[in-house]
Scaffold this active site. Structure first.
Site, mmCIF file in Angstrom:
data_model
loop_
_atom_site.group_PDB
_atom_site.id
_atom_site.type_symbol
_atom_site.label_atom_id
_atom_site.label_comp_id
_atom_site.label_asym_id
_atom_site.label_seq_id
_atom_site.Cartn_x
_atom_site.Cartn_y
_atom_site.Cartn_z
ATOM 1 C CB SER A 1 25.515 32.909 46.942
ATOM 2 O OG SER A 1 26.345 34.026 46.719
ATOM 3 C CB SER B 1 41.448 37.297 37.018
ATOM 4 O OG SER B 1 41.037 38.075 35.920
ATOM 5 C CE LYS C 1 40.463 37.942 41.733
ATOM 6 N NZ LYS C 1 39.790 36.675 42.106
ATOM 7 C CE1 TYR D 1 38.551 41.227 40.731
ATOM 8 C CE2 TYR D 1 39.583 41.547 38.593
ATOM 9 C CZ TYR D 1 38.820 40.780 39.448
ATOM 10 O OH TYR D 1 38.342 39.559 39.042
ATOM 11 C CB SER E 1 42.640 40.804 35.972
ATOM 12 O OG SER E 1 41.526 41.053 35.179
#
Ligand code: NDP
Ligand SMILES: C[C@H](O)[C@@H]1OC(=O)[C@H](O)[C@@H]1O
Length: 254
Positions: A15, A144, A161, A157, A146
């Site tokens: 989106s 990522s 990743k 998080y 990351s």
């Protein structure tokens, strides 16, 4: 030259941000596109309309990727509307920045479920369909930078990743015999909704810009080319690979 002519591409979390840019980039390269999203009805519809304006077919399917049934439903609806699945871009993700010592359990569990479980079940559902079709396919996961380095407020998080990156390495092995290629892109800092609040801190934003050899933070469209490339036959002998798309941030030690 159009790289995805005749292909059907599925993108999760499309989106806004990177997913939206990937979906539109795929359509610009001749693909019909199914997008998944969780909450943003208006932006999802706008993405569908942008793809249709390019002369391609598009549908949006709402669903929380943390629920394994969403993956089966997304693939089934894409096949019903567009006929097949050639490419899965597993992109949906969240990053609710929070300090480590007082991290709430629900924030950790939700981040793991959306980012890692969500990717796992989407990739599995797409691969099951590709195997059934019998003519291979391509999976691109949005990992990522990351996956390779840490973040003080991203302790919940960064492991997801790294997990997504690892998932592509293992699925590359599991699915190679079916002609299905699995790769990841590793974006650096890209200006999207996910970090709007974090980068509203002007000092932090300037620091991140200065760490980037190309002199600017990324835009979602910077990911479209690398994702389309990995999804396309131009990358026919590329599997299990990870492509940093970070303006050089990772290599910039000093
Ligand atoms: N921006 C950056 O600097 C970087 C981003 N990434 C990764 O890129 C990916 C996309 O993020 P980005 O474009 O930046 O951020 P955005 O917030 O702009 O996009 C996130 C997308 O994921 C969707 N989404 C969130 N939760 C769910 C869910 N539970 N189920 C289905 N869809 C969901 C959102 O849909 P809705 O709005 O409808 O909830 C939205 O479409 C993430 O995986 C992120 O980790 C990686 C490296 C850097
Ligand atoms: C959301 C962050 O700004 C972004 O997410 C990542 O994966 C990058 O490492 C950045 O930290």
């Amino acid at each position: 030259m159009k790289l995805l002519e005749g292909k059907t591409v599925l993108v999760t979390g499309a989106s806004t941000g990177i997913g939206r840019a990937a979906a539109i980039g795929a359509a610009q390269h001749g693909a019909d596109v199914a997008i998944n999203y969780a909450h943003s009805d208006g932006p999802a519809q706008a993405c569908v309309e942008a793809i249709q304006a390019l002369g391609r077919k598009a549908i949006a399917v709402k669903g929380d990727v943390a629920d394994p049934e969403t993956a089966q439903a997304f693939v089934a609806k894409a096949v019903e509307a567009l006929g097949k699945v050639d490419v899965m871009v597993s992109n949906a993700g969240i990053c609710p920045f929070h300090s480590f010592l007082d991290m709430p359990v629900d924030v950790v569990e939700r981040t793991f479920r959306v980012n890692l479980h969500g990717a796992y079940f989407m990739v599995q559902a797409a691969a099951q369909q590709m195997v059934k079709q019998g003519h291979g396919g391509a999976i691109v996961a949005v990992s990522s930078i990351s996956a390779l380095v840490g973040g003080e407020f991203q302790t919940h998080y960064t492991p997801t990743k790294a997990g997504v990156h690892s998932l592509m390495q293992s699925t590359a092995i599991a699915l190679g015999k079916y002609g299905i290629r699995c790769n990841s892109v590793l974006p650096g800092t890209i200006l999207t909704e996910i970090n709007k609040d974090d980068l509203a801190d002007a000092e932090k934003r300037k620091y991140m810009e200065e760490r980037t050899p190309l002199g600017r933070l990324g835009m979602p469209e910077d990911l479209a080319g690398p994702i389309v490339f990995l999804a396309s036959d131009m990358a026919a002998y590329v599997t299990g690979a990870a492509l940093l798309v970070d303006g050089g941030m990772f290599v910039n030690l000093q």
